[in-house]
Design an enzyme around this catalytic site. Sequence first.
Site, mmCIF file in Angstrom:
data_model
loop_
_atom_site.group_PDB
_atom_site.id
_atom_site.type_symbol
_atom_site.label_atom_id
_atom_site.label_comp_id
_atom_site.label_asym_id
_atom_site.label_seq_id
_atom_site.Cartn_x
_atom_site.Cartn_y
_atom_site.Cartn_z
ATOM 1 N N ASN A 1 -13.319 4.872 -15.381
ATOM 2 C CA ASN A 1 -13.673 6.293 -15.301
ATOM 3 C C ASN A 1 -12.385 7.104 -15.174
ATOM 4 O OD1 ASN A 1 -14.470 8.847 -14.505
ATOM 5 N ND2 ASN A 1 -16.015 8.137 -13.045
ATOM 6 N N CYS B 1 -15.199 15.460 -12.979
ATOM 7 C CA CYS B 1 -15.399 14.764 -14.260
ATOM 8 C C CYS B 1 -16.029 15.652 -15.325
ATOM 9 C CB CYS B 1 -16.252 13.521 -14.053
ATOM 10 S SG CYS B 1 -15.583 12.399 -12.828
ATOM 11 N N HIS C 1 -19.636 11.350 -20.616
ATOM 12 C CA HIS C 1 -18.602 10.991 -19.646
ATOM 13 C C HIS C 1 -18.714 9.492 -19.368
ATOM 14 C CE1 HIS C 1 -16.186 10.612 -16.179
ATOM 15 N NE2 HIS C 1 -17.177 10.618 -15.304
HETATM 16 N N1 COA Z 1 -16.720 -6.129 -5.466
HETATM 17 C C1 COA Z 1 -17.610 -6.913 -4.820
HETATM 18 N N2 COA Z 1 -18.567 -6.437 -4.033
HETATM 19 C C2 COA Z 1 -18.630 -5.102 -3.881
HETATM 20 C C3 COA Z 1 -17.747 -4.231 -4.527
HETATM 21 C C4 COA Z 1 -16.757 -4.791 -5.331
HETATM 22 N N3 COA Z 1 -15.856 -4.043 -5.987
HETATM 23 N N4 COA Z 1 -18.058 -2.963 -4.202
HETATM 24 C C5 COA Z 1 -19.115 -3.028 -3.369
HETATM 25 N N5 COA Z 1 -19.455 -4.318 -3.186
HETATM 26 C C6 COA Z 1 -20.544 -4.862 -2.353
HETATM 27 C C7 COA Z 1 -20.955 -3.919 -1.261
HETATM 28 O O1 COA Z 1 -20.068 -4.033 -0.149
HETATM 29 C C8 COA Z 1 -22.342 -4.405 -0.948
HETATM 30 O O2 COA Z 1 -22.242 -5.551 -0.137
HETATM 31 P P1 COA Z 1 -23.268 -5.769 1.081
HETATM 32 O O3 COA Z 1 -24.609 -5.858 0.427
HETATM 33 O O4 COA Z 1 -22.764 -7.012 1.668
HETATM 34 O O5 COA Z 1 -23.106 -4.558 1.931
HETATM 35 C C9 COA Z 1 -22.857 -4.855 -2.304
HETATM 36 O O6 COA Z 1 -21.708 -5.036 -3.135
HETATM 37 C C10 COA Z 1 -23.779 -3.851 -2.951
HETATM 38 O O7 COA Z 1 -23.165 -2.603 -2.813
HETATM 39 P P2 COA Z 1 -23.807 -1.302 -3.440
HETATM 40 O O8 COA Z 1 -22.930 -0.144 -3.158
HETATM 41 O O9 COA Z 1 -25.238 -1.214 -3.037
HETATM 42 O O10 COA Z 1 -23.722 -1.696 -4.973
HETATM 43 P P3 COA Z 1 -24.312 -0.924 -6.196
HETATM 44 O O11 COA Z 1 -25.202 -1.826 -6.959
HETATM 45 O O12 COA Z 1 -24.846 0.427 -5.833
HETATM 46 O O13 COA Z 1 -23.006 -0.700 -7.085
HETATM 47 C C11 COA Z 1 -21.478 1.068 -7.626
HETATM 48 C C12 COA Z 1 -21.933 0.085 -6.566
HETATM 49 C C13 COA Z 1 -20.371 1.909 -7.056
HETATM 50 C C14 COA Z 1 -20.973 0.298 -8.838
HETATM 51 C C15 COA Z 1 -22.714 1.952 -8.050
HETATM 52 O O14 COA Z 1 -23.320 2.496 -6.905
HETATM 53 C C16 COA Z 1 -22.338 3.050 -8.981
HETATM 54 O O15 COA Z 1 -22.053 2.816 -10.115
HETATM 55 N N6 COA Z 1 -22.333 4.321 -8.512
HETATM 56 C C17 COA Z 1 -21.891 5.444 -9.279
HETATM 57 C C18 COA Z 1 -20.382 5.555 -9.157
HETATM 58 C C19 COA Z 1 -19.780 6.500 -10.155
HETATM 59 O O16 COA Z 1 -19.943 6.314 -11.327
HETATM 60 N N7 COA Z 1 -19.075 7.506 -9.644
HETATM 61 C C20 COA Z 1 -18.415 8.467 -10.435
HETATM 62 C C21 COA Z 1 -19.388 9.424 -11.028
HETATM 63 S S1 COA Z 1 -18.574 10.632 -11.966
#
Ligand code: COA
Length: 324
Positions: free
Chosen positions: A281, A112, A251
């Site tokens: 993204n 990215c 970004h």
């Molecule tokens: N829909 C519904 N539930 C979802 C889900 C979705 N699309 N994706 C994950 N979950 C669930 C998980 O399974 C988890 O369930 P559990 O508690 O039963 O295990 C719960 O939601 C929480 O998951 P978690 O991963 O802790 O959520 P989070 O608050 O960290 O949000 C992201 C997940 C991916 C949105 C967040 O971590 C994030 O934004 N990370 C950065 C990603 C990014 O930008 N990457 C590219 C960088 S260049």
Amino acid sequence: MGTVVLGTGSCLPERILTNVELESIVDTSDEWIQSRTGIAARRIGGKGEKTYQLAAKAAERALEAAGVMADEIDLVIVATLTSHMLMPSTACFVQDEIGAKNAFAYDLNAACSGFLFGFDAADKYIQADHSKKILVIGVETLSSRLNWKDRNTCILFGDGAGAVVVGYSESERGLLKSDFGSDGSLWELLCMYGPQSLNPDLEIENHPGSHVLMGGREVFKHAVRAMEDAVHGVLDKEGIGLDSVDLVIPHQANIRILNKLVERLSIPQEKLFINVSKYGNTSAASIPIALDEANNKGLISVGDTVLFCAFGGGFTWGAVLIKW
Ligand code: COA
């Protein structure tokens, strides 16, 4: 005196995939996606919208905006992690497609952060030879590299391309400073394996397929910290504060990362350009798409100080400061 943007362009696929449609693909909801990421929809490439075709269209639009002919271009740099083929580079396809017959061409992969790395590389060529004109393109077709059964990743990404034509200006305008970093030790937190090796000795163990793998929470923390450091780094190099910056184009990874960044850096919301809700993204394409949109909306005036920052797989990160 420096490297200036002569024109911007972008190209987004026609097909819009909404969160509501995603509800029928994986166990998710519009509410969950919007509240956790700020993303409402993303574009998905279709026929005639391959990586190099999106890139070429964005490039043609940037050339038109710049008033530069394709055969005046000396170099085509394409930042992508979803290259059309492994060989040749997507940049070579673009060079042929747009008729940039006097240019050499290559791809660059910094995930990215790729567009900013490419922009900085273009600046170095132009500093060495003021007559050069360079196309820098960020393009991705990540829809082809997502596990559509993994709700943790498939909701986040989208396809698209953005491009700039850069050249030299004798005025006070141009790229002022850049600040970059990488940390290969954390590669596993955000990665995508390549095709299976045909040499068993060179096979990657437990090859999990060629799609995006991510440790979301860890990526989140590193992204905020690295972009914050890069922004401080580039401002310190120039000897200015954020109050001297007119527009910040980060970004577009996800709204919660951007909100945290804004909070940590105390950036006024009105100085931040955000379009992540429409496109998700788009990795290397996200900054040039956002730049083209901000430019077309008339949000950038000659003499404005514009700050870009990015973070991606590798890890890679960086910030670039320009006087528009
Ligand atoms: N829909 C519904 N539930 C979802 C889900 C979705 N699309 N994706 C994950 N979950 C669930 C998980 O399974 C988890 O369930 P559990 O508690 O039963 O295990 C719960 O939601 C929480 O998951 P978690 O991963 O802790 O959520 P989070 O608050 O960290 O949000 C992201 C997940 C991916 C949105 C967040 O971590 C994030 O934004 N990370 C950065 C990603 C990014 O930008 N990457 C590219 C960088 S260049």
